[in-house]
Design an enzyme around this catalytic site. Sequence first.
Site, PDB file in Angstrom:
ATOM      1  N   CYS A  11      -0.119   4.235 -23.657  1.00 57.92           N
ATOM      2  CA  CYS A  11      -0.266   4.449 -22.219  1.00 57.92           C
ATOM      3  C   CYS A  11       0.808   5.371 -21.668  1.00 57.92           C
ATOM      4  CB  CYS A  11      -0.198   3.112 -21.476  1.00 57.92           C
ATOM      5  SG  CYS A  11      -1.343   1.858 -22.067  1.00 57.92           S
ATOM      6  N   ASP A  64       1.029  -4.652 -22.570  1.00 58.47           N
ATOM      7  CA  ASP A  64       0.219  -5.863 -22.575  1.00 58.47           C
ATOM      8  C   ASP A  64      -0.662  -5.918 -23.817  1.00 58.47           C
ATOM      9  OD1 ASP A  64       1.320  -6.239 -20.110  1.00 58.47           O
ATOM     10  OD2 ASP A  64      -0.528  -6.018 -18.974  1.00 58.47           O
ATOM     11  N   CYS A  83       0.788   2.267 -17.134  1.00 56.12           N
ATOM     12  CA  CYS A  83       0.327   1.008 -17.711  1.00 56.12           C
ATOM     13  C   CYS A  83       0.369  -0.060 -16.628  1.00 56.12           C
ATOM     14  CB  CYS A  83       1.197   0.619 -18.910  1.00 56.12           C
ATOM     15  SG  CYS A  83       0.421  -0.595 -20.006  1.00 56.12           S
ATOM     16  N   SER A 130      -6.494 -10.283 -18.069  1.00 52.44           N
ATOM     17  CA  SER A 130      -6.442  -8.836 -18.202  1.00 52.44           C
ATOM     18  C   SER A 130      -7.586  -8.226 -17.410  1.00 52.44           C
ATOM     19  CB  SER A 130      -6.579  -8.456 -19.677  1.00 52.44           C
ATOM     20  OG  SER A 130      -6.899  -7.097 -19.825  1.00 52.44           O
TER      21      SER A 130
END
Length: 564
Positions: free
Chosen positions: A58, A90, A131, A477
């Site tokens: 990212c 993550d 991100c 998420s």
Amino acid sequence: MTDDNTPAKPSRKHSSQVVEGVERAASRAMLHAVGFSADDFRKPQVGVASTWSMVTPCNMHINGLAETVNASINAAGGKGVIYNTITISDGISMGTEGMKYSLVSREIIADSIEAVSGCMGHDGIIAIGGCDKNMPGCIMGLARLNRPAIFIYGGTIRPGKNHTDIISVFEAVGGHAKGTVSDIELKQIEETAIPGAGSCGGMYTANTMASAIEAMGMSLPGSSAQDAVSADKTQDCERAGQAILELLRRDIKPSDIMTREAFENAITVVIALGGSTNAVLHLIAMASTIGVRITLDDFTRIGQKVPVLADLRPSGQYLMSELIQIGGIQPLMKMLLERGLLHGDCLTVTGQTLADNLAKVQPYPQGQDIIRSFDNPIKRNSHLVILKGNLAPGGAVAKITGKEGLQFTGKARVFHSEEEAMAAILANKIVAGDVMVIRYEGPKGGPGMREMLSPTSAIMGQQLGDKVALITDGRFSGGSHGFVVGHVTPEAQAGGPIAIVQDGDEITIDAETRQIVLNLTDEEITRRLSNWQEPAPRYTRGVLAKYAKTVASASEGAVTDTNL
């Protein structure tokens, strides 16, 4: 303009305190060593907060973007100063103990931007994020300093082989456990789903927050919908220098842009895009930081009139790169504005209003089916459903598109951690009709409010998405989908009712009445709560311990600067 019609000079109110006067000779001496010329001391200084690292795809390209931004500032007559803040991944830490640091990193990023630019006397700041947590973290840092500022999104990743992305890998793990995905197929997806730089490719948290920030007016038009490696993203960075100098000339600050109406615009765009539940947490936190009160009830109020129009992953079929090809989010925002669903008079970092920015935007091409019309929505109202009831008196956030149904009643299967829940799923111990309850994963209890992407993806991979519900005081998420409810407050560690649920208890989730109910009598709930004892904290030293002691509830954005 000044009284004599000459252009106003960009503000140097902060950098002048650092570099002007005989007594500041030592400061200038040190700045000479990092590349300042004598002329540079007469220019406004702009901090370039870069989230570059090799920790994650990212952010792996952001050093190049930062250099482009820095050059654009210098070309426009300012003096750019690049510095770094942290990022975590993550996707890499998901399902591990390390994921507890994820939400904590948002606060560290905000702290570090405030500390560096505040210390060094930067007159303006351009932050570049790529991100989930570093984007709201950047905005919170900019809001705390309240100096002219712009956020630049690092951009989205391109699709992997066979239209795959990171969620394809997580769901393949569940399919592998079920026996529908072979060892070879799993390895092939693992090796080809992430082809290079950029944030996760669906309308997951990164693309959701980038879109929200642009809708709020803190990014230049188009910044949220560009491939990470593209001419468009380079041009976005090249435009930033002139834009920040104009903000400095006019003294336009985040507090002038991040108004209540701007946050309402962000919420509206997130809903229309089918965005991540994390947007609820982050928008409340960002608003709190700038002094605007946004609550869970605002999401309900706005969600009753805004439909889901985007057929994007995880619930839909398209990736962000495909939305970029038809024009990104600007035509969608114009649709919403013309429908009366956006506040067009909100100021943006262009120095113009949102309506001005959208005036010449062309509609989506005929025949595209990524963005639906108002007459044919994915869902007639918001997929972000705020639930309340005796199981979540302080509220909970559900992501319900309607594809999995609107009501669910089942028997509780209780787990005290994500790891326990994941082991049960992979052992095929979760069956249709179960309501998985994962607790002690909240902001204080985790600590850190981990995302439950691994369990939700494994459930989807086992084809149980419409047959099993999942409730947690943790988060989800942006890639999670299915019948899922997170952000349950009060959390278990704080003695919320989720702490006293037992295996076999019946739970009802109703998206239409917006209720989440533990089907027990008030007397039984009171009896169980009276016998409950708070577990000892899992961490007693270090950043996680500090976070647990200072963090607010999820319904307050899980910020750490309100309880001090």
